[in-house]
Design an enzyme around this catalytic site. Sequence first.
Site, mmCIF file in Angstrom:
data_model
loop_
_atom_site.group_PDB
_atom_site.id
_atom_site.type_symbol
_atom_site.label_atom_id
_atom_site.label_comp_id
_atom_site.label_asym_id
_atom_site.label_seq_id
_atom_site.Cartn_x
_atom_site.Cartn_y
_atom_site.Cartn_z
ATOM 1 N N LYS A 22 34.621 -30.134 23.823
ATOM 2 C CA LYS A 22 35.174 -30.319 25.180
ATOM 3 C C LYS A 22 34.817 -31.716 25.689
ATOM 4 C CE LYS A 22 32.822 -28.694 28.859
ATOM 5 N NZ LYS A 22 32.497 -29.697 29.890
ATOM 6 N N ASN A 23 33.552 -32.087 25.555
ATOM 7 C CA ASN A 23 33.102 -33.337 26.163
ATOM 8 C C ASN A 23 33.524 -34.574 25.385
ATOM 9 O OD1 ASN A 23 32.090 -31.847 28.209
ATOM 10 N ND2 ASN A 23 29.941 -32.031 27.612
ATOM 11 N N ARG A 94 34.781 -32.975 37.260
ATOM 12 C CA ARG A 94 34.136 -34.274 37.469
ATOM 13 C C ARG A 94 34.537 -35.292 36.408
ATOM 14 N NH1 ARG A 94 30.596 -35.426 39.731
ATOM 15 N NH2 ARG A 94 29.751 -36.698 38.056
ATOM 16 N N CYS A 118 28.343 -31.047 42.213
ATOM 17 C CA CYS A 118 28.712 -29.755 41.602
ATOM 18 C C CYS A 118 27.447 -28.900 41.639
ATOM 19 C CB CYS A 118 29.219 -29.959 40.182
ATOM 20 S SG CYS A 118 27.905 -30.251 39.010
ATOM 21 N N ARG A 123 25.355 -35.584 41.086
ATOM 22 C CA ARG A 123 26.242 -36.214 40.092
ATOM 23 C C ARG A 123 26.900 -37.491 40.644
ATOM 24 N NH1 ARG A 123 27.801 -32.071 36.499
ATOM 25 N NH2 ARG A 123 28.448 -33.691 35.044
ATOM 26 N N PRO A 124 26.122 -38.476 41.116
ATOM 27 C CA PRO A 124 26.718 -39.718 41.618
ATOM 28 C C PRO A 124 27.457 -40.465 40.501
ATOM 29 C CG PRO A 124 24.360 -39.968 41.373
ATOM 30 C CD PRO A 124 24.650 -38.527 41.130
ATOM 31 N N VAL A 125 28.291 -41.436 40.872
ATOM 32 C CA VAL A 125 29.013 -42.241 39.877
ATOM 33 C C VAL A 125 28.709 -43.724 40.059
ATOM 34 C CG1 VAL A 125 30.873 -40.580 39.455
ATOM 35 C CG2 VAL A 125 31.080 -42.245 41.337
ATOM 36 N N ASP A 126 27.579 -44.021 40.701
ATOM 37 C CA ASP A 126 27.241 -45.422 40.979
ATOM 38 C C ASP A 126 27.163 -46.273 39.716
ATOM 39 O OD1 ASP A 126 25.007 -43.640 40.586
ATOM 40 O OD2 ASP A 126 23.691 -45.336 40.961
ATOM 41 N N LEU A 127 26.717 -45.680 38.611
ATOM 42 C CA LEU A 127 26.577 -46.464 37.367
ATOM 43 C C LEU A 127 27.943 -46.785 36.766
ATOM 44 C CD1 LEU A 127 23.527 -44.638 35.750
ATOM 45 C CD2 LEU A 127 23.544 -46.626 37.271
ATOM 46 N N ASP A 309 22.617 -29.468 27.972
ATOM 47 C CA ASP A 309 23.684 -28.451 27.956
ATOM 48 C C ASP A 309 23.315 -27.227 27.123
ATOM 49 O OD1 ASP A 309 26.496 -30.796 27.980
ATOM 50 O OD2 ASP A 309 25.064 -30.164 29.508
ATOM 51 N N ILE A 331 17.277 -33.991 33.054
ATOM 52 C CA ILE A 331 18.548 -34.695 33.270
ATOM 53 C C ILE A 331 19.152 -34.380 34.635
ATOM 54 C CG2 ILE A 331 20.868 -35.127 32.361
ATOM 55 C CD1 ILE A 331 18.661 -36.071 30.465
ATOM 56 N N ARG A 401 35.915 -22.626 31.200
ATOM 57 C CA ARG A 401 36.036 -24.083 31.223
ATOM 58 C C ARG A 401 35.584 -24.671 29.885
ATOM 59 N NH1 ARG A 401 33.728 -27.077 36.361
ATOM 60 N NH2 ARG A 401 34.484 -28.717 35.005
HETATM 61 C C1 EPZ Z 1 28.129 -35.522 30.624
HETATM 62 O O1 EPZ Z 1 28.120 -35.518 32.049
HETATM 63 C C2 EPZ Z 1 28.618 -34.149 30.201
HETATM 64 N N1 EPZ Z 1 29.964 -33.924 30.708
HETATM 65 C C3 EPZ Z 1 27.679 -33.073 30.752
HETATM 66 O O2 EPZ Z 1 28.123 -31.817 30.264
HETATM 67 C C4 EPZ Z 1 26.271 -33.340 30.208
HETATM 68 O O3 EPZ Z 1 25.384 -32.396 30.757
HETATM 69 C C5 EPZ Z 1 25.830 -34.756 30.600
HETATM 70 O O4 EPZ Z 1 26.792 -35.715 30.107
HETATM 71 C C6 EPZ Z 1 24.464 -35.118 30.018
HETATM 72 O O5 EPZ Z 1 24.504 -35.018 28.636
HETATM 73 C C7 EPZ Z 1 31.011 -34.499 30.061
HETATM 74 O O6 EPZ Z 1 30.846 -35.188 29.066
HETATM 75 C C8 EPZ Z 1 32.372 -34.210 30.613
HETATM 76 P P1 EPZ Z 1 25.427 -38.357 32.847
HETATM 77 P P2 EPZ Z 1 27.874 -36.910 32.866
HETATM 78 O O7 EPZ Z 1 26.202 -39.424 33.516
HETATM 79 O O8 EPZ Z 1 28.490 -38.014 32.120
HETATM 80 C C9 EPZ Z 1 22.831 -39.376 36.674
HETATM 81 C C10 EPZ Z 1 28.812 -29.580 30.401
HETATM 82 O O9 EPZ Z 1 28.180 -28.554 30.652
HETATM 83 N N2 EPZ Z 1 23.887 -40.353 36.986
HETATM 84 O O10 EPZ Z 1 24.884 -38.596 31.465
HETATM 85 O O11 EPZ Z 1 28.287 -36.662 34.266
HETATM 86 C C11 EPZ Z 1 23.326 -37.932 36.765
HETATM 87 O O12 EPZ Z 1 23.238 -37.469 38.106
HETATM 88 C C12 EPZ Z 1 28.579 -30.838 31.221
HETATM 89 O O13 EPZ Z 1 29.649 -29.700 29.464
HETATM 90 C C13 EPZ Z 1 23.695 -41.239 38.050
HETATM 91 O O14 EPZ Z 1 22.678 -41.212 38.726
HETATM 92 O O15 EPZ Z 1 26.293 -37.019 32.787
HETATM 93 C C14 EPZ Z 1 22.387 -37.202 35.841
HETATM 94 O O16 EPZ Z 1 21.191 -36.895 36.520
HETATM 95 C C15 EPZ Z 1 27.590 -30.600 32.352
HETATM 96 N N3 EPZ Z 1 24.673 -42.138 38.330
HETATM 97 C C16 EPZ Z 1 22.095 -38.228 34.739
HETATM 98 O O17 EPZ Z 1 22.474 -39.508 35.292
HETATM 99 C C17 EPZ Z 1 25.839 -42.213 37.596
HETATM 100 O O18 EPZ Z 1 26.696 -43.071 37.893
HETATM 101 C C18 EPZ Z 1 22.892 -38.020 33.467
HETATM 102 O O19 EPZ Z 1 24.246 -37.894 33.835
HETATM 103 C C19 EPZ Z 1 26.010 -41.311 36.527
HETATM 104 C C20 EPZ Z 1 25.025 -40.388 36.235
#
Ligand code: EPZ
Length: 423
Positions: A22-23, A94, A118, A123-127, A309, A331, A401
């Site tokens: 999926k991911n 997301r 969620c 789940r911010p997107v600042d990065l 996950d 995480i 999902r």
């Molecule tokens: C991906 O989410 C996966 N989703 C998630 O799977 C998975 O849990 C996660 O990576 C970690 O492995 C998809 O690939 C669609 P991150 P993502 O950015 O990219 C923080 C599932 O169950 N962060 O690696 O959103 C964030 O809040 C889902 O299939 C920021 O602070 O995860 C988290 O604490 C759930 N700013 C950490 O980083 C940002 O801009 C890791 O998040 C982005 C993230």
Amino acid sequence: MDQIIVTGNGPLDGEIPIAGAKNACLTLMPAALLSDEPLTLTNAPRLSDIRTMTALLQSLGAEVAALQGGQVLAMAGHALNGARADYDIVRKMRASILVLGPLLARTGQAVVSLPGGCAIGARPVDLHLAALEAMGAEMELRDGYVHAKAPAGGLRGAVFEFPLVSVGATENALMAAVLARGTTVLRNAAREPEIADLARCLRRMGARIEGEGSAEITVEGVDRLGGATHPVVVDRIELGTYMLAPAICGGSVECLGGRIDLVGAFCERLDAAGISVSETDRGLKVERRNGRVAAVDVVTEPFPGFPTDLQAQMMALMCTAEGTSRLEERIFENRFMHAPELMRMGARIEVHGGTATVTGVERLKGAPVMATDLRASVSLILAALAAEGETVVSRVYHLDRGYERVEEKLSAVGAKIERVRGG
Ligand code: EPZ
């Protein structure tokens, strides 16, 4: 809403086919926006999240045809319409934010709804935004949307170091960099196999990428990308989930398509708990060596560490382990919502901040429980497989999902599980 009813039914035996990831699929699909030639994905999973991403890409003007029951996705991004990625689609999933980088790189502009939080965290997107700004993009946050604009000559290659590892931000930056002018170096990049799969697909389309799977990815921008056909990598999270079924119930299950290199840290913990995993010519065979499993500690980390996950699913195994297990979730800030539901089944769990301490009991008891998020819902199913009596899991739309035909796959190895269509 549908419910799933599970009755503990003893050891499992047989084989479970593992689908495409999926991911991986959720980042490979937006890659179709990078080219005006067709991108076809094979081995695609048949999931509601994939249907949501399909609707989003179609709303942006891309053509997406689901063939062979959804296992093949034939996409073409030649007629993008400049529409915005609407909140009513983005709030459902997301991963929609992953259209931002490709739209910006291909068309020079993008308007994408902020995903919002969620169940498992803010789940911010600042990065995501910071990496694209480093490539010259101008970002304006207005009425819940990101309004992004590339410089007149297009995005520029940049050296960007992620302050923390982010899978999605790495994916967005990688997809933007392949069409940026010049060289991009992404440091402290995420190393997940889904990112390596994206890089392989982009390379098939003509991108010039090195270092995927390591913490430093280097991209030489090109003027345009061509088309490609790419097989979606096997889903390591579905794999780990089904490996836990015989671990919890006893018996022996072969997970077809499973690859040990995708689940190394997870298998190390299974081995410590007394579960044997062996490679076969068709996948991974999992057996519980003897009696009760041993309690082990788990710390979730970015790949190649133990995947967040699989934390909820591992907790289900630890609920009936011999001894006390500490699961530390590093995480996400709120990823223990399965704990209160498991406690309704008799589990002994104490949650303090980011750590859950589980004291194993002989056997759980079936009960009505509620799914809260995707991985929490499947951990309840796993716990129910070996529980005494009947468990009714509600709100299984969370489950759909990320897991295709879960009741069929588990019934095939002897589980007593059925779906009751809701009103
Ligand atoms: C991906 O989410 C996966 N989703 C998630 O799977 C998975 O849990 C996660 O990576 C970690 O492995 C998809 O690939 C669609 P991150 P993502 O950015 O990219 C923080 C599932 O169950 N962060 O690696 O959103 C964030 O809040 C889902 O299939 C920021 O602070 O995860 C988290 O604490 C759930 N700013 C950490 O980083 C940002 O801009 C890791 O998040 C982005 C993230």
